[in-house]
Write a protein that holds these residues in place. Structure first.
Motif, short mmCIF file in Angstrom:
data_model
loop_
_atom_site.label_atom_id
_atom_site.label_comp_id
_atom_site.label_asym_id
_atom_site.label_seq_id
_atom_site.Cartn_x
_atom_site.Cartn_y
_atom_site.Cartn_z
N SER A 183 -11.21 13.03 -0.50
CA SER A 183 -9.93 13.75 -0.41
C SER A 183 -9.00 12.97 0.50
CB SER A 183 -10.14 15.17 0.15
OG SER A 183 -10.91 15.94 -0.74
N VAL A 184 -7.96 12.41 -0.07
CA VAL A 184 -6.96 11.67 0.70
C VAL A 184 -5.95 12.66 1.26
CG1 VAL A 184 -5.15 9.91 0.62
CG2 VAL A 184 -7.25 9.61 -0.72
N ASP A 185 -5.74 12.62 2.56
CA ASP A 185 -4.80 13.53 3.20
C ASP A 185 -4.22 12.84 4.43
OD1 ASP A 185 -3.29 15.62 4.07
OD2 ASP A 185 -4.96 16.99 4.47
N ILE A 186 -3.11 12.13 4.26
CA ILE A 186 -2.52 11.39 5.36
C ILE A 186 -0.99 11.52 5.35
CG2 ILE A 186 -4.36 9.67 5.40
CD1 ILE A 186 -2.47 7.72 3.99
N THR A 187 -0.40 11.21 6.47
CA THR A 187 1.06 11.11 6.56
C THR A 187 1.41 9.63 6.53
OG1 THR A 187 1.23 13.12 7.89
CG2 THR A 187 3.11 11.61 7.94
N LEU A 188 2.17 9.23 5.53
CA LEU A 188 2.47 7.81 5.34
C LEU A 188 3.48 7.32 6.38
CD1 LEU A 188 2.79 7.65 1.45
CD2 LEU A 188 0.81 7.05 2.86
N PRO A 189 3.35 6.06 6.81
CA PRO A 189 4.29 5.51 7.80
C PRO A 189 5.57 4.97 7.16
CG PRO A 189 2.57 3.90 7.34
CD PRO A 189 2.24 5.13 6.54
N ASP A 190 6.15 5.76 6.26
CA ASP A 190 7.42 5.36 5.65
C ASP A 190 8.56 6.08 6.38
OD1 ASP A 190 6.88 7.92 4.77
OD2 ASP A 190 7.55 7.59 2.72
N ALA A 191 9.78 5.82 5.96
CA ALA A 191 10.95 6.40 6.65
C ALA A 191 10.95 7.92 6.62
CB ALA A 191 12.22 5.86 6.01
N ASN A 192 10.36 8.50 5.56
CA ASN A 192 10.37 9.95 5.40
C ASN A 192 9.10 10.63 5.92
OD1 ASN A 192 12.90 9.87 4.02
ND2 ASN A 192 11.81 9.23 2.16
N GLN A 193 8.15 9.82 6.44
CA GLN A 193 6.87 10.38 6.90
C GLN A 193 6.27 11.26 5.80
OE1 GLN A 193 5.40 10.00 10.52
NE2 GLN A 193 6.42 8.18 9.71
N THR A 194 6.20 10.70 4.60
CA THR A 194 5.74 11.43 3.42
C THR A 194 4.30 11.91 3.57
OG1 THR A 194 7.19 10.07 2.05
CG2 THR A 194 5.48 11.34 0.91
N LYS A 195 4.08 13.17 3.24
CA LYS A 195 2.74 13.74 3.24
C LYS A 195 2.05 13.33 1.94
CE LYS A 195 -0.44 16.61 4.89
NZ LYS A 195 -1.15 16.39 6.16
N LEU A 215 0.83 -1.21 0.00
CA LEU A 215 0.00 0.00 0.00
C LEU A 215 0.86 1.26 0.00
CD1 LEU A 215 -2.77 1.25 0.02
CD2 LEU A 215 -2.83 1.05 2.52
N LEU A 216 1.98 1.22 0.70
CA LEU A 216 2.91 2.36 0.67
C LEU A 216 3.37 2.64 -0.75
CD1 LEU A 216 5.27 1.97 3.77
CD2 LEU A 216 3.83 3.94 3.23
N LYS A 217 3.79 1.60 -1.44
CA LYS A 217 4.27 1.74 -2.82
C LYS A 217 3.18 2.32 -3.71
CE LYS A 217 6.33 -1.00 -6.57
NZ LYS A 217 6.74 -2.39 -6.98
N TYR A 218 1.96 1.82 -3.53
CA TYR A 218 0.82 2.28 -4.32
C TYR A 218 0.52 3.75 -4.07
CZ TYR A 218 -4.23 2.74 -5.38
OH TYR A 218 -5.46 3.15 -5.84
#
Length: 429
Positions: free
Chosen positions: A380-392, A257-260
């Motif tokens: 409207s998708v608006d989340i902070t992803l749980p990846d190493a960079n905390q990508t918005k 899901l992160l990759k997607y």
């Protein structure tokens, strides 16, 4: 306490040790659970042996087999003890249910089904009902229709278990899984996912131990992923990993899901990386023909009102009596088959993602296609992803549950382009 009472009490305490392990020891000990349960099992079996000569043989075989059945793997010794118990007393409902669970672990689905049916012939009981619900979803059918019928039947049977005991968390959990399987087996949409999520919520409400079930957390995360509640999906998979650190599936689903989302987020922002001149041409090509049958002059019922709007004019959720038109700038078939996802730009140059469910493989939209979406469901998708960079991650999205409603290049999507959802649950129940 009689020898028979001591036998039952000892095995009951073994199950209590397993079922309340996290509650009593904390999630920090989750990685040690299986090892400690196995050690406790060895202690229990040793303590049961002196009781054999003091208990009725049938009862001893039943509860010795019940103790062995606590481990998740198949045990031939367990099968032997339980088989002896039901052979000596065919009226043992608990014996048939336990033997059915043993055959389930063995992978002998038909034998498991026979056991649960044998149990229900003697008395309609929640354990056999919820187990039959699981079995029906595992039977391999020769046709898709038979498979769907089995899943529908499994839902009804799981409901029956809940009706017998509305405060049994495990029965609610199995019902949630049955609803989730229904979503994966048919073209039902978000309503079925809501029913699954409601059942999982009820499982935790009636039985606090359900919160510590890694499979429940995993399956609920799956439901959240397909209802596009991405933050809840990530949280559920993380919880499942915490509860069962050796289980790799939650981590894999999280990475997928992160990759997607990373790719969708990037390419929606970049409008598919389409060069400016080509993008201008795509936008200019959007005209009345793109609406096809939805244009006022083509509507059979002249009382129906369909107003063409831009993406920026859509409200959160359903948008009745509206249609949005765009041109496909990219798709994401390489990172997700379900849902089929593409990005499109409208006449104003606004870009959004579109997720299409129940679309046959290989029948997705391609770059340059015009797409008209009536009554779009907007999010409207608006989340902070749980990846190493905390990508918005922030982008607009339209969900399409039924591809037959789409107009692609001025024409309705053919019926043979529709398909049932083909994703999988992965958890075992």
């Amino acid at each position: 306490m009689s020898a028979e009472e001591q036998l039952v009490d000892t095995v009951d305490k073994l199950y209590d040790f397993r079922d309340n392990f996290i509650c009593q020891n904390g999630i920090e000990k989750a990685a040690e659970k299986d090892k400690l349960v196995n050690l406790k099992l060895k202690e229990v079996l040793s303590s049961l042996m002196p009781l054999e000569s003091k208990c009725p043989k049938t009862i001893y075989f039943l509860h010795y087999g019940r103790a062995l059945n606590i481990i998740p793997e198949y045990s031939k010794e367990c099968e032997d003890f339980l088989s002896k118990a039901v052979k000596r007393d065919p009226s043992l409902i608990e014996g048939w249910n336990l033997l059915g669970e043993t055959f389930w672990k063995k992978g002998d689905i038909q034998a498991a089904k026979d056991c649960f049916e044998g149990s229900m012939k003697r008395e309609r009981n929640k354990v056999a009902l919820r187990s039959m619900s699981m079995v029906l979803r595992q039977i391999k059918c020769s046709t898709a229709k038979d498979n769907i019928n089995n899943v529908i039947k499994s839902v009804e049977i799981a409901k029956g278990a809940v009706e017998l005991d509305a405060v049994d968390g495990l029965s609610w959990y199995i019902l949630g899984n049955a609803y989730l399987s229904l979503f994966f087996a048919t073209d039902h949409g978000s309503k079925t996912l809501s029913l699954a999520l409601g059942a999982y919520e009820q499982a935790e409400k009636v039985d606090d131990r359900s919160k510590y079930n890694p499979d429940l957390n995993f399956n609920r995360a799956q439901a959240c992923r397909y209802s596009e509640s991405y933050e809840k999906a990530f949280a559920g998979w993380q919880r499942a990993s915490d509860l069962d650190p050796k289980w790799q599936d939650p981590h894999c689903r999280k990475e997928e899901l992160l990759k997607y989302l990373l790719k969708v987020n990037l390419l929606v922002k970049q409008k598919g990386k389409v060069k400016a001149k080509r993008l201008h041409g795509m936008i200019a090509s959007l005209n009345k023909k793109a609406v096809g049958l939805l244009s006022p002059e083509n509507l059979v019922d002249k009382n129906v009102k369909i107003n063409q709007v831009s993406i920026s004019e859509l409200a959160e959720g359903a948008n009745p009596e509206k249609v949005v038109i765009g041109c496909v700038v990219c798709n994401f078939a390489d990172v997700a088959k379900v849902p089929f996802t593409f990005a499109m730009v409208d006449k104003k140059g606004t870009c959004c993602a579109v997720t299409v469910y129940n679309l046959a493989e290989g029948k997705g939209m391609i770059i340059g296609d015009s797409v008209a979406i009536p009554e779009p469901y907007f999010n409207s998708v608006d989340i902070t992803l749980p990846d190493a960079n905390q990508t918005k991650c922030a982008f607009s999205s339209i969900r399409v549950s039924n591809p037959a409603m789409l107009i692609v290049n001025g024409k309705k999507v053919p019926e043979d382009h529709r398909a049932f959802v083909t994703a999988s649950m992965d958890a075992q129940n």
